[in-house]
Design a protein around this motif. Structure first.
Motif, short mmCIF file in Angstrom:
data_model
loop_
_atom_site.label_atom_id
_atom_site.label_comp_id
_atom_site.label_asym_id
_atom_site.label_seq_id
_atom_site.Cartn_x
_atom_site.Cartn_y
_atom_site.Cartn_z
N VAL A 122 0.95 -1.11 0.31
CA VAL A 122 0.01 -0.07 0.13
C VAL A 122 1.02 1.18 -0.27
O VAL A 122 2.16 1.14 0.62
CB VAL A 122 -1.25 -0.23 1.19
CG1 VAL A 122 -0.19 -0.11 3.06
CG2 VAL A 122 -2.00 1.11 1.59
N PRO A 123 0.52 2.20 -0.54
CA PRO A 123 1.59 3.33 -0.26
C PRO A 123 1.04 4.06 0.60
O PRO A 123 0.14 4.09 0.64
CB PRO A 123 0.97 4.19 -1.85
CG PRO A 123 0.48 3.30 -3.35
CD PRO A 123 -0.18 2.10 -2.38
N GLN A 124 1.95 4.73 0.72
CA GLN A 124 2.17 5.40 2.58
C GLN A 124 1.63 6.81 2.05
O GLN A 124 0.15 6.64 2.80
CB GLN A 124 3.64 6.30 2.72
CG GLN A 124 3.53 7.49 3.68
CD GLN A 124 5.20 7.30 4.40
OE1 GLN A 124 5.89 6.39 4.50
NE2 GLN A 124 5.05 8.83 5.02
N ARG A 125 1.47 7.53 0.83
CA ARG A 125 -0.21 8.28 0.70
C ARG A 125 -0.87 7.86 1.17
O ARG A 125 -2.05 8.64 1.63
CB ARG A 125 -0.13 8.72 -1.03
CG ARG A 125 1.16 10.30 -0.81
CD ARG A 125 0.56 10.85 -2.09
NE ARG A 125 1.70 9.47 -3.08
CZ ARG A 125 1.34 9.98 -4.55
NH1 ARG A 125 0.91 10.48 -4.93
NH2 ARG A 125 1.34 8.55 -5.29
N ARG A 126 -1.70 6.35 0.49
CA ARG A 126 -3.17 5.51 1.18
C ARG A 126 -3.43 5.74 1.92
O ARG A 126 -4.59 5.55 2.88
CB ARG A 126 -3.09 4.40 0.07
CG ARG A 126 -4.30 4.07 -0.23
CD ARG A 126 -4.32 2.63 -1.14
NE ARG A 126 -5.66 1.92 -0.77
CZ ARG A 126 -5.96 0.77 -1.27
NH1 ARG A 126 -5.07 0.32 -1.74
NH2 ARG A 126 -7.35 -0.03 -1.30
N LEU A 127 -2.51 4.68 2.57
CA LEU A 127 -1.97 4.49 4.30
C LEU A 127 -2.48 5.55 5.33
O LEU A 127 -3.42 5.84 5.83
CB LEU A 127 -0.43 4.23 4.51
CG LEU A 127 -0.64 4.00 6.13
CD1 LEU A 127 -1.60 2.99 6.79
CD2 LEU A 127 0.88 2.62 6.60
N GLU A 128 -1.76 7.36 4.91
CA GLU A 128 -1.89 8.29 5.65
C GLU A 128 -3.58 9.17 5.48
O GLU A 128 -4.16 9.17 6.11
CB GLU A 128 -1.18 9.27 5.15
CG GLU A 128 0.16 9.30 5.78
CD GLU A 128 1.27 9.82 5.19
OE1 GLU A 128 2.89 9.83 5.29
OE2 GLU A 128 0.52 11.10 3.81
#
Length: 387
Positions: A97-103
Motif C-alpha cells: 500500500v502506498p504511504q499516501r494511501r495509508l496516511e
C-alpha cells in the motif's frame, strides 16, 4: 488544555492519534506542511504491523480484500530469496500500500482533525505537562497538554527541543540511486516480468548482488517500475541534481549491460528520483524526557533494507498510545528500544551480505547454509516480522 499533542501527520503520528482517540484520549495533531505530501515514500508495510492494522479494522480498506491477512509465502533477506512456506508458524506479513494511501485512510478513520501548516516553535515541559508554542496560519499561539509526542521525522524538532541525543553512525561510500522509469518491453521476460541480463533473468522485488554492486526493480500499482542501485566506493558529485540518465549508467555498471529505460511521462507522478550518499543509522538516546515522547523516525532512523521502518514506527505508536491512555509511560523506552536495536543489527547484517568482494562471497555461502536450517530461517523470519 488538551490530553496529547502529536507533532507530525505522517503514518506514525496519525496511527498514534487514531489509537489515542480509540482509547478515549483527546489528541491534537500538528503538521508543519500546508497539505498532505504527494512525494512517493514507502510502498508497503512488512511485518507484525499488518495483523495489528487488521485487528483495528483497517486491513480490508487498505488491501481491498475480504478476510484477514495471510503470511507471505516468500520474501528476501540480504539478497537471498526466502521460501517462508517451510515455516509452520510464519510471522511475515506484507501489505502493499502506498504511504499516501495509508496516511489518507488513517486520517479518515482517526476521528481527529489535523492542523495543517502549524509549526512547533518551542517546547516548555513541566512536571504537570507540556506547553507547546506553535506558529500557525493565523499567527502564534500556545497549547498546554499532558503529553507531547514527537512523530516529526529524523530531523525532529521535538527531539532536539527536549534535549534528547541522536547517536549513531553515517555509512559513507555507498551510493544509492532510485527512480521510477519505463523499462523497454524487450528487457523483460514475457512471463514473470523478469529483467534480462548476464546471470539472469532477474526476479522483481528482490535485491540482486553482482560483482559490481546491487540492484532491484519492482512495479507497484500498475505504474512505472521503480529501479534502485547500490554502488560501493563510487565517486559522485552530490551537488549536481540527479537525472534518470545517471541511474541508467549506474544500472549498466551494476548489471554489466545497458538497459535503455526512459523517464515516465511528466503528466503522471509525482515520481521517485533520488540519490543518497550517506546511509544513516541512529537511535535516540532515550525515547522519553518526562512528558515528551518520541515515536517513528524521530526515535530511530536506519538504512533499512526490505521495509522495516514503517512496521517499527506503527508499532511504536500503538504501544505508546496504550501507555498514555493508562497514564503510565515509564516502560515505553525499555519496551520499544530493543526492537529498534534489532532492526539496526539486521540492516548491518544485510548490508554486509550485499557488499562486493570475495570475502563476502564466502560469508554468503555460509549464510545460505544457515538459511537452509529451520532455526536459521525462523530467526531471519522473526527479524523481518519485527515487533
Amino acid at each position: 488544555m488538551v490530553d496529547v499533542v502529536v507533532v507530525g501527520a505522517g503514518p506514525v503520528g496519525l496511527m498514534c492519534a487514531r489509537e489515542l482517540s480509540r482509547l478515549g484520549v483527546r489528541p491534537v495533531v500538528l503538521e508543519a506542511l500546508p497539505a498532505p505530501s504527494l512525494v512517493p515514500k514507502a510502498n508497503g508495510i512488512v511485518g507484525r504491523a499488518v495483523p495489528m492494522l487488521h485487528a483495528r479494522g483497517l486491513y480490508a480498506a487498505l488491501s481491498g480484500r475480504r478476510g484477514g491477512p495471510r503470511p507471505a509465502p516468500r520474501y528476501m533477506y540480504g539478497g537471498f530469496p526466502l521460501d517462508l512456506r517451510r515455516l509452520p508458524d510464519n510471522p511475515v506479513y506484507v501489505l502493499p500500500v502506498p504511504q499516501r494511501r495509508l496516511e489518507a485512510e488513517l486520517a479518515r478513520s482517526a476521528g481527529v482533525s489535523v492542523l495543517w501548516g502549524h509549526t512547533v516553535t518551542g517546547v516548555s515541559p513541566s512536571e504537570a505537562g507540556v506547553t507547546v508554542s506553535v506558529s500557525g496560519p493565523s499567527g502564534a499561539y500556545t497549547l498546554d497538554c499532558a503529553y507531547l509526542v514527537g512523530c516529526d521525522g529524523a530531523h525532529s524538532f521535538v527531539r532536539k527541543a527536549a534535549g534528547i541525543g541522536f547517536p549513531g553512525v553515517a555509512q559513507d561510500g555507498v551510493v544509492s540511486r532510485s527512480a521510477h522509469v519505463v523499462l523497454p518491453p524487450g528487457s523483460l521476460t514475457r512471463f514473470g516480468g523478469r529483467l534480462r541480463g548476464p546471470g539472469g533473468p532477474y526476479r522483481p522485488y528482490l535485491f540482486h548482488r553482482t560483482p559490481r554492486g546491487v540492484f532491484s526493480f519492482a512495479r507497484f500499482g500498475g505504474g512505472p517500475h521503480l529501479v534502485t542501485t547500490l554502488e560501493w566506493d563510487a565517486a559522485v558529485d552530490d551537488t549536481v541534481p540527479m537525472e534518470v540518465g545517471e541511474l541508467r549508467s549506474s544500472l549498466a555498471r551494476v548489471l554489466g549491460v545497458p538497459v535503455g529505460f526512459d523517464a515516465p511521462p511528466t503528466s503522471g507522478g509525482p515520481y521517485v528520483l533520488r540519490r543518497s550518499t550517506s546511509r544513516q543509522n541512529r537511535v535516540a538516546s532515550r525515547y522519553a524526557a518526562g512528558r515528551v515522547l518520541l515515536a517513528g523516525d524521530a526515535a530511530h532512523v536506519v538504512a533499512g533494507i526490505g521495509g522495516p521502518l514503517l512496521n517499527l514506527g506503527l508499532l511504536d505508536a500503538v504501544d505508546l498510545a496504550g501507555r498514555i491512555a493508562r497514564g503510565d509511560v515509564s516502560g515505553y523506552d525499555a519496551a520499544r528500544r530493543p526492537h529498534a536495536d534489532r532492526v539496526l543489527a539486521s540492516s548491518a547484517e544485510q548490508a554486509a551480505l550485499l557488499a562486493p568482494g570475495p570475502a563476502v562471497d564466502a560469508a554468503r555461502a555460509r549464510f545460505l547454509a544457515y538459511l537452509h536450517t529451520p532455526d536459521g530461517l525462523r530467526r531471519v523470519a522473526s527479524t523481518i516480522a519485527g515487533g
